[in-house]
Design a protein around this motif. Structure first.
Motif, PDB file in Angstrom:
ATOM      1  N   TYR A  89      35.060  19.396  52.882  1.00 26.00           N
ATOM      2  CA  TYR A  89      34.131  20.274  52.183  1.00 26.00           C
ATOM      3  C   TYR A  89      32.942  19.526  51.581  1.00 26.00           C
ATOM      4  CZ  TYR A  89      38.012  23.486  52.809  1.00 26.00           C
ATOM      5  OH  TYR A  89      39.001  24.248  53.363  1.00 26.00           O
ATOM      6  N   GLU A  90      33.163  18.367  51.010  1.00 22.93           N
ATOM      7  CA  GLU A  90      32.043  17.625  50.422  1.00 22.93           C
ATOM      8  C   GLU A  90      31.080  17.141  51.488  1.00 22.93           C
ATOM      9  OE1 GLU A  90      31.156  17.480  47.335  1.00 22.93           O
ATOM     10  OE2 GLU A  90      32.929  18.634  46.756  1.00 22.93           O
ATOM     11  N   ASP A  91      31.620  16.685  52.619  1.00 23.58           N
ATOM     12  CA  ASP A  91      30.764  16.274  53.730  1.00 23.58           C
ATOM     13  C   ASP A  91      29.979  17.469  54.267  1.00 23.58           C
ATOM     14  OD1 ASP A  91      31.607  13.655  53.564  1.00 23.58           O
ATOM     15  OD2 ASP A  91      33.206  13.906  55.039  1.00 23.58           O
ATOM     16  N   ALA A  92      30.634  18.627  54.301  1.00 27.70           N
ATOM     17  CA  ALA A  92      29.962  19.842  54.750  1.00 27.70           C
ATOM     18  C   ALA A  92      28.782  20.178  53.833  1.00 27.70           C
ATOM     19  CB  ALA A  92      30.947  21.011  54.790  1.00 27.70           C
ATOM     20  N   ILE A  93      29.012  20.077  52.521  1.00 29.01           N
ATOM     21  CA  ILE A  93      27.947  20.366  51.554  1.00 29.01           C
ATOM     22  C   ILE A  93      26.769  19.419  51.765  1.00 29.01           C
ATOM     23  CG2 ILE A  93      27.333  20.288  49.107  1.00 29.01           C
ATOM     24  CD1 ILE A  93      28.888  22.776  49.852  1.00 29.01           C
ATOM     25  N   SER A  94      27.054  18.161  52.061  1.00 24.19           N
ATOM     26  CA  SER A  94      25.976  17.181  52.310  1.00 24.19           C
ATOM     27  C   SER A  94      25.125  17.603  53.501  1.00 24.19           C
ATOM     28  CB  SER A  94      26.570  15.792  52.564  1.00 24.19           C
ATOM     29  OG  SER A  94      27.212  15.305  51.408  1.00 24.19           O
ATOM     30  N   GLN A  95      25.779  18.061  54.584  1.00 25.72           N
ATOM     31  CA  GLN A  95      25.038  18.502  55.770  1.00 25.72           C
ATOM     32  C   GLN A  95      24.232  19.762  55.473  1.00 25.72           C
ATOM     33  OE1 GLN A  95      24.911  16.941  58.975  1.00 25.72           O
ATOM     34  NE2 GLN A  95      25.741  15.306  57.707  1.00 25.72           N
ATOM     35  N   PHE A  96      24.807  20.675  54.708  1.00 28.24           N
ATOM     36  CA  PHE A  96      24.078  21.896  54.348  1.00 28.24           C
ATOM     37  C   PHE A  96      22.851  21.560  53.492  1.00 28.24           C
ATOM     38  CE2 PHE A  96      28.317  24.311  54.722  1.00 28.24           C
ATOM     39  CZ  PHE A  96      28.023  24.726  56.005  1.00 28.24           C
ATOM     40  N   ASN A  97      22.990  20.590  52.600  1.00 26.17           N
ATOM     41  CA  ASN A  97      21.842  20.182  51.775  1.00 26.17           C
ATOM     42  C   ASN A  97      20.721  19.594  52.621  1.00 26.17           C
ATOM     43  OD1 ASN A  97      22.247  20.834  48.994  1.00 26.17           O
ATOM     44  ND2 ASN A  97      23.888  19.316  48.895  1.00 26.17           N
ATOM     45  N   ILE A  98      21.110  18.800  53.635  1.00 25.15           N
ATOM     46  CA  ILE A  98      20.093  18.248  54.540  1.00 25.15           C
ATOM     47  C   ILE A  98      19.405  19.389  55.296  1.00 25.15           C
ATOM     48  CG2 ILE A  98      19.696  16.802  56.568  1.00 25.15           C
ATOM     49  CD1 ILE A  98      22.108  15.098  55.643  1.00 25.15           C
ATOM     50  N   ALA A  99      20.196  20.387  55.713  1.00 23.71           N
ATOM     51  CA  ALA A  99      19.633  21.539  56.423  1.00 23.71           C
ATOM     52  C   ALA A  99      18.627  22.271  55.541  1.00 23.71           C
ATOM     53  CB  ALA A  99      20.752  22.487  56.853  1.00 23.71           C
ATOM     54  N   ILE A 100      18.962  22.448  54.263  1.00 20.93           N
ATOM     55  CA  ILE A 100      18.053  23.127  53.330  1.00 20.93           C
ATOM     56  C   ILE A 100      16.738  22.368  53.226  1.00 20.93           C
ATOM     57  CG2 ILE A 100      17.667  23.637  50.884  1.00 20.93           C
ATOM     58  CD1 ILE A 100      19.379  25.718  52.150  1.00 20.93           C
ATOM     59  N   ARG A 101      16.836  21.044  53.098  1.00 22.37           N
ATOM     60  CA  ARG A 101      15.612  20.228  52.992  1.00 22.37           C
ATOM     61  C   ARG A 101      14.787  20.302  54.277  1.00 22.37           C
ATOM     62  NH1 ARG A 101      19.179  16.676  50.274  1.00 22.37           N
ATOM     63  NH2 ARG A 101      19.331  15.272  52.075  1.00 22.37           N
ATOM     64  N   SER A 102      15.481  20.360  55.408  1.00 20.17           N
ATOM     65  CA  SER A 102      14.777  20.473  56.695  1.00 20.17           C
ATOM     66  C   SER A 102      14.072  21.817  56.805  1.00 20.17           C
ATOM     67  CB  SER A 102      15.772  20.314  57.857  1.00 20.17           C
ATOM     68  OG  SER A 102      16.388  19.048  57.826  1.00 20.17           O
ATOM     69  N   LEU A 103      14.750  22.878  56.384  1.00 13.88           N
ATOM     70  CA  LEU A 103      14.160  24.214  56.464  1.00 13.88           C
ATOM     71  C   LEU A 103      12.945  24.354  55.546  1.00 13.88           C
ATOM     72  CD1 LEU A 103      17.432  26.361  56.558  1.00 13.88           C
ATOM     73  CD2 LEU A 103      15.764  26.131  58.408  1.00 13.88           C
TER      74      LEU A 103
END
Length: 409
Positions: free
Chosen positions: A239-253
């Motif tokens: 879950y923590e690794d997933a949150i990290s990827q989602f945060n990167i996605a947000i910054r990319s968007l």
């Protein structure tokens, strides 16, 4: 004319509804010789082409020039898919207008564009109607054959026929050397492997896709890959690794012009990851961002009710319910909305028969699908309700269901 135009002659003849014998009778050329032209075994002279043009009502030189124009449109269309420009309507319109002027907008690469768009729009009957014709036309053209297999695989995937989809994707991969086409193929393959429960291969392919999208600057697709990575890690309970990827996605968007609902969906996924991790307070923090962007979406509402319910913030849960009664008439969310409403009303007491039956119905409905996380989530709700009601026999049944589900995932 030195160029071999046999395949085009066959296409135009078929489009005009003529057999080789029909064309032979109208041109005075033997049908066997016409067959040699179409098969590429003999190149027709200019005089013969003139006779054929007259009967088929086509200008071959213009046909060839128009084919060059279609090649450019085709390349632009593939780029549109790669960069996720969402211009399908533009290309559909261009092809329809082309058909009014030029015969070769009715087959070949123009028709392949239509085939792909039909599949993307879930118009599968129309796609299948032209599929065999396209495979015949592009035999030996490996890049176009690869695209056909790729989007045939996508059609299988949309029908939840994942093994058949993967077979098509594997065949497509052997036929292409085009990096952009490979990027799209890896993306489609990753999702199919995820649906099959093969998370290792899914992660491998999404990373391959991400590298290609990064190489060519497709930021929308790169963002999507980070979201998919997050979803894969979430499914694997990282879950923590997933949150990290989602945060990167947000910054990319944030770097590109994209609809707000895309950001909202990412925040909803972050909340869902925290729900699965049973960190409801943190889940609400992510949900606040989703609520700003998409306050009335079904998942936003359901997650808000659930997190507050689990934190025993019953007044807040009641407020979410009261503010979002529109979900009562939403076919996709009405059962879940009613279930959560009954759960909040029940608090921690013995559940009513209505609550118990609805929870069991939702599990049974999910069993017809393949969403492991959500089936598991609702089985846990049923188990909690059964535990409160003291129904040990039914509890054993759902425990066995949970064990079998975990084994098969």
């Amino acid at each position: 004319m030195e160029q071999n135009i046999g395949k085009e002659l066959r296409l135009i003849r078929n489009y005009r509804g003529l057999t080789l014998r029909d064309l032979g009778m109208k041109t005075g050329i033997s049908y066997s010789r016409l067959g040699k032209f179409e098969g590429g075994k003999e190149v027709p002279t200019i005089d013969i082409i003139s006779k054929i043009e007259k009967v088929l009502d086509v200008n071959i030189e213009q046909y060839i020039e128009t084919s060059k124009e279609i090649d450019i449109i085709f390349s632009d269309f593939l780029d549109s898919l790669f960069y996720y420009d969402d211009n399908n309507n533009f290309f559909e319109d261009k092809i329809e207008k082309g058909k009014m002027k030029f015969i070769n907008f009715s087959f070949g690469k123009a028709q392949l564009i239509e085939y792909i768009i039909y599949i993307l729009k879930n118009e599968f009957k129309r796609a299948r109607a032209i599929e065999n014709e396209l495979f015949e036309y592009f035999e030996g053209n490996y890049e176009c054959e690869s695209l056909l297999y790729q989007y045939k695989g996508l059609m299988y995937r949309k029908f939840n026929q994942y093994e058949e989809a993967i077979t098509c994707f594997e065949k497509a991969e052997t036929m292409t050397i085009n990096r952009k086409n490979m990027g799209m193929l890896y993306l489609h393959s990753s999702i199919a492997y995820k649906k099959c429960g093969n998370l290792i291969k899914a992660m491998l392919f999404i990373e391959k896709a991400r590298r290609i999208f990064s190489e060519f600057g497709s930021l929308r697709r790169v963002s999507f890959c980070f979201v998919e990575c997050g979803l894969l890690l979430k499914t694997n309970q990282q879950y923590e690794d997933a949150i990290s990827q989602f945060n990167i996605a947000i910054r990319s968007l944030e770097m590109i012009d994209c609809p707000e609902e895309l950001n909202a969906r990412v925040y909803c996924n972050m909340c869902w990851a925290m729900i699965l991790a049973k960190d409801y307070k943190r889940g609400l923090e992510y949900l606040e961002e989703a609520k700003v962007l998409e306050p009335k979406h079904g998942f936003t509402v359901l997650y808000g009710i659930w997190c507050n319910y689990k934190l025993k913030n019953y007044d807040e849960a009641d407020q979410w319910i009261s503010d979002n009664k529109h979900l009562q008439s939403d076919v996709n969310f009405c059962d879940f909305y009613e279930l959560f409403t009954l759960l909040v009303k029940c608090r921690e007491s013995v559940p009513s028969a209505k609550l118990m039956n609805l929870a069991m119905k939702i599990v049974d409905d999910f069993k017809k699908g393949e969403d492991f996380e959500r089936i598991n989530f609702y089985i846990d709700i049923v188990l909690d309700l059964l535990n409160r009601s003291g129904n040990e026999l039914e509890k054993i049944k759902y425990l066995e269901m949970k064990v079998n589900l975990t084994k098969n995932h």
